[in-house]
Design an enzyme around this catalytic site. Structure first.
Site, mmCIF file in Angstrom:
data_model
loop_
_atom_site.group_PDB
_atom_site.id
_atom_site.type_symbol
_atom_site.label_atom_id
_atom_site.label_comp_id
_atom_site.label_asym_id
_atom_site.label_seq_id
_atom_site.Cartn_x
_atom_site.Cartn_y
_atom_site.Cartn_z
ATOM 1 N N ASP A 187 -26.928 -8.278 40.574
ATOM 2 C CA ASP A 187 -26.733 -7.478 41.707
ATOM 3 C C ASP A 187 -25.529 -6.600 41.688
ATOM 4 O O ASP A 187 -24.937 -6.973 40.882
ATOM 5 C CB ASP A 187 -26.758 -8.562 42.963
ATOM 6 C CG ASP A 187 -26.743 -8.001 44.187
ATOM 7 O OD1 ASP A 187 -27.169 -6.577 44.429
ATOM 8 O OD2 ASP A 187 -26.144 -8.783 45.146
ATOM 9 N N ASP A 565 -26.336 -12.911 45.489
ATOM 10 C CA ASP A 565 -25.620 -13.756 46.394
ATOM 11 C C ASP A 565 -26.187 -13.620 47.840
ATOM 12 O O ASP A 565 -25.674 -14.387 48.711
ATOM 13 C CB ASP A 565 -24.206 -12.867 46.584
ATOM 14 C CG ASP A 565 -24.026 -11.589 46.949
ATOM 15 O OD1 ASP A 565 -25.222 -10.982 46.984
ATOM 16 O OD2 ASP A 565 -23.081 -11.001 47.008
ATOM 17 N N ASP A 569 -32.140 -12.092 47.470
ATOM 18 C CA ASP A 569 -32.097 -12.431 45.987
ATOM 19 C C ASP A 569 -32.700 -13.555 45.666
ATOM 20 O O ASP A 569 -33.017 -13.835 44.479
ATOM 21 C CB ASP A 569 -30.639 -12.373 45.258
ATOM 22 C CG ASP A 569 -30.059 -11.053 45.666
ATOM 23 O OD1 ASP A 569 -30.460 -10.115 45.260
ATOM 24 O OD2 ASP A 569 -28.733 -11.051 45.780
#
Length: 876
Positions: A187, A565, A569
């Site tokens: 990410d 986070d 996700d």
């Protein structure tokens, strides 16, 4: 504002609605909603501004939040290590059973065809029973029962050590799996970047400053100029900065928390930093007395205007020095000033002057405008959000500040302004990211960025981090979703950035890489694609299906680590071989779906996880190299003694002690070796790569051949050499002692599994290894000296101890010699960056069986030589 959206829907009415979609996209900026361009609202998000009504179109499991939750309920398949251990256990079982069957057949053939004299009084049934018991013994000896213990010890030891490196391991197996990760899908926000909008560059009162994020000192402009800028930052804002609460514990961000608009918060953080002399923005805002009769006026930022204005009653006719504002001074005058903030390219057109370093206003010439426009373009090309700060004095002469509304302010006041500052704001890279990404790439790991941010920003950040390189491919989620499985496979080796991606996009990318949770039948495929035609569209829609995926790469996928986070996700973290959540900024959903939690949110901690993971894998291989050597020798000597009709030289208690050495104590010694930085210089192993490499087989066979030769030699020449009775307890104790010391010294050899000969290197960093070796020697002395009838041992003299110890120590020189034989690891066992794996064409079972026969044949040849010598002696 403030309500959480319970279901998916389409807007019916909308009044300035802004929604925080970070739970789904991971991006910190609020999203503007309207009836034309973006009328959709999604469950799990929060309204931060405005109001609206919407028509519910999906609830429960059909909503976006429900889809995410459904992905979290599915469990991943076995880890690569578990798959390899299962394969090895099966192969060893087959070899053990084959050797047991061969022993049984050989012993029965001796009874029927050779008919030696010592079997004349033994019945067929009794001999068959003895042969069967020996066969079972061979199977038991062949199975490395200490392997699960070694794996558990190594994982537990590494897990404890990784905690000190800010890696909290939630699932033990993830520790090793991370070591052979071939892909990391990261990410952007909160993982590669700091998850905090920060002013990184700017021009303040005509002074350029390119290091505002980490200022060494206060900016060098006059107090007058700085006070104007700080007044605008403090008052033209609705954001707030809240100090960190130390009671929240270690898994919380120790930085101050920001509330409200992220861009405004970035400016406030700049104001209270060393750059501005730690100015008190809150006192300035309170002094302006917003919302009180006769106090300052505020026209907040709106998505329609893309700008914000405040009418501030200044505390004096001249701006005061930073940090010296008082309420008494605020009452001394009523000089009204407009402070204005917005997009730089728009506000520049409404300015006629600019603020100079000494606090004076100078006219904006064409040359100066061109210079500023070039700067704005430069900031935009670096993916910086360019914001302008302006002010205008004497506005109370133009409008009635008490009655002025937003329309009048825009028409009469937001022009002929003075440009105070241009700032470039971005969520900056973490300090450790560039080096950490380079280390991963050097280790053969393909690093990809998967983000919900726009493509230009994602490409800029990925380029800075070293992820997006020459020849690399970047695309947006909308294009990604249109690809067929075959088209995606074609671009996977080059796909480095996926922007504007949804949780489903990230989940499908992970599925396509490792085959995890891939639909295996029509029913599962239709769950992913309801209403679609399985027969016609199964090869056209992502993520594909298991049969097609396996055929495209021989059933062997990548080993994928996914960082994240946010709640968005969660599905990808679950589908990955190793899900890595951020401990400080990660949501509870992300942490629960993960295997590893990075407690300091640093990408460099992921590199440490790779280092320890590879150490676990290597330690398990070291143990296997050591244990299989003992197994091969024990299996072979049992087979040879049974075929030759000898009583086994090692009794049950001796074999139990040898098993203890090679199992429990060997696991403790070799499974707790610390990692070496050099292991990050090699590529990761493929998912289907064998646990036993070619150099390991070389080491195992040469050491086993030496030990077998030594045992056969002592079995035949031991009585004459040491002056003891053939086949006596004394004789077998000498053989037992030499065999044990072979294992002790071979344990040093097993510390390296390649061509490096460094048996005593860094021995001080392995206290457990030293302790195990010392304990083994002491226990061996006690067993030999005091075992007596229980262990069927005989006390040895000093010379016998010295000789057997030296014979065992010859394993060390053999360890050097065997490493001079040029045998390299199979290049096909390594995974290359971006490489689509091909099917393995050869079976390891037959080759393993043939290799294990080599020391048996060597032992037979050795025995024939001795028998030949005895024949010639008798003939003479």
């Amino acid at each position: 504002a403030g309500d959480q959206i319970p279901c998916d829907g389409v807007l019916i009415t909308c009044d300035g609605l802004e929604i925080d979609e970070s739970a789904l996209t991971g991006e910190p900026d609020d999203v503007d909603k309207d009836l034309e361009d973006d009328p959709f609202v999604l469950s799990g998000c929060t309204a931060t501004h405005g109001s609206a009504k919407f028509l519910a179109i999906a609830v429960g499991k059909d909503s976006q939040w429900g889809v995410i939750k459904s992905h979290l309920e599915k469990e991943q398949e076995e880890t690569p290590l578990q798959e390899k251990l299962d394969l090895m256990a099966a192969q060893i079982g087959y070899v053990g059973m084959a050797a047991a069957a061969a022993t049984f057949i050989a012993m029965m053939c001796i009874k029927y065809f050779v008919q030696p004299a010592y079997l004349d009084d033994v019945s067929v049934f009794s001999h068959a029973l003895d042969a069967f018991i020996i066969g079972v013994t061979i199977v038991v000896v062949a199975v490395p029962e200490g392997l699960p213990l070694a794996v558990t010890i190594s994982l537990a030891f590494s897990t404890k050590k990784m905690l000190a490196d800010q890696n909290l391991i939630r699932h033990l197996a993830a520790c090793e799996t991370m070591g052979n990760a071939t892909n990391i899908c990261s990410d952007k926000t909160g993982t590669l970047t700091e998850n905090r909008m920060t002013v990184v560059r700017g021009v303040f009162a005509n002074v350029k400053d390119d290091n505002t994020a980490n200022p060494a000192q206060q900016i060098q402009i006059s107090d007058k100029a700085l006070a104007i800028i700080l007044q605008g930052i403090s008052c033209c804002s609705t954001a707030r900065i809240v100090p960190h609460d130390p009671d929240q514990g270690p898994l919380h961000d120790e930085r101050p928390h920001t509330i409200g608009n992220k861009t405004e918060a970035a400016l406030l953080l700049l104001a209270q930093s060393k750059w501005a002399g730690h100015d008190d923005w809150e006192l300035r805002r309170n002094t302006a007395e917003f919302g009180k009769p006769g106090g300052s006026r505020l026209f907040p930022f709106s998505s329609a205007r893309k700008r914000m204005s405040v009418l501030v009653r200044m505390p004096s006719t001249e701006p005061v020095t930073p940090g010296r504002v008082t309420r008494r001074m605020a009452k001394e005058s009523a000089n009204w000033v407009l402070f204005h903030k917005g997009a730089a390219e728009t506000l520049l057109k409404n300015c006629t002057t600019y603020l100079d370093q000494d606090g004076s206003e100078k006219p904006l010439t064409k040359e100066k405008i061109a210079e500023l426009e070039q700067l704005i373009s430069e900031y935009a090309s670096s993916a910086l959000r360019c914001v302008a700060l302006c002010h205008r004095n004497g506005i109370d002469d133009i409008v009635d500040t008490a009655k002025c509304d937003v329309d009048e302010c825009e028409e009469k006041l937001e022009k002929e302004m003075c440009l105070d500052a241009l700032v470039g704001i971005v969520d900056p890279l973490r300090d450790d990211v560039i080096d950490a990404v380079a280390t991963c790439q050097k280790a053969g790991i393909f690093v990809r960025m998967v983000t919900g941010d726009n493509l230009e920003t994602a490409k800029a950040i990925a380029t800075q981090a070293g992820i997006l390189q020459e020849g690399g491919l970047s695309m947006i989620g909308e294009e990604f979703r249109k690809l067929t499985p075959a088209q995606l496979d074609e671009i996977l080796p080059r796909l480095q950035v996926l922007a504007r991606s949804s949780p489903e996009d990230k989940h499908m990318l992970v599925q396509r890489l490792n085959g995890g949770l891939m639909p295996e039948n029509e029913e599962e495929w239709l769950e992913v694609h309801p209403g679609k035609n399985y027969a016609k569209e199964r090869d056209l829609l992502l993520p594909g299906y298991k049969e097609e995926w396996a055929a495209s790469r021989g059933g062997v996928g990548e080993v994928v680590g996914v960082t994240g986070d946010g709640t968005n996700d969660g599905p990808a973290l679950k589908a990955a071989d190793v899900g890595i959540a951020m401990g400080l900024s990660g949501t509870d959903v992300a942490k629960k779906a993960s295997d590893v939690i990075i407690m300091d949110d640093k990408f460099s901690s992921i590199v440490k996880a790779v280092l320890w993971g590879r150490s676990v894998f290597d330690n398990i291989r070291k143990f296997l190299q050591f244990q299989l050597t003992v197994n091969v020798v024990a299996l072979t000597i049992t087979f040879l003694s049974a075929v030759a009709g000898y009583k086994p030289p090692l009794n049950a208690v001796m074999m139990l002690w040898v098993n203890l050495i090679m199992d429990t104590m060997g696991a403790l010694a070799l499974a707790t070796e610390p990692p070496a930085d050099e292991i990050l210089s090699r590529r990761p192993y493929k998912r289907d790569a064998s646990l036993i490499s070619r150099p390991m087989w070389r080491n195992i066979l040469i050491q086993a051949t030496y030990q077998l030769g030594l045992l056969v030699f002592l079995l035949n020449r031991g009585p004459s050499m040491f002056g003891c009775e053939d086949g006596s307890t004394h004789h077998f104790t000498i053989i037992f002692n030499a065999f044990v010391f072979c294992q002790v010294f071979n344990e040093f050899n097993a510390r390296e599994i390649g061509d490096v000969f460094y048996p005593f290197g860094n021995i001080g960093k392995s206290p457990m290894f030293v302790f195990v070796i010392f304990s083994t020697v002491v226990a061996q002395w006690f067993i030999v000296a005091y075992g007596g009838d229980y262990t069927q041992t005989h006390p040895l003299t000093f010379n016998e101890w010295k000789t057997t110890c030296l014979l065992g120590a010859l394993s060390i020189p053999f360890g050097y010699v065997m490493r001079q034989i040029p045998i390299e690891e199979d290049p096909e066992s390594f995974a290359g960056i971006g490489e689509l794996l091909k099917p393995k064409k050869e079976s390891m079972l037959l080759s393993t069986f043939v290799i294990l026969l080599i020391p048996i044949l060597a032992g037979l040849c050795f025995e024939l030589v001795i028998e030949g010598e005895e024949f010639y002696e008798h003939a003479e």
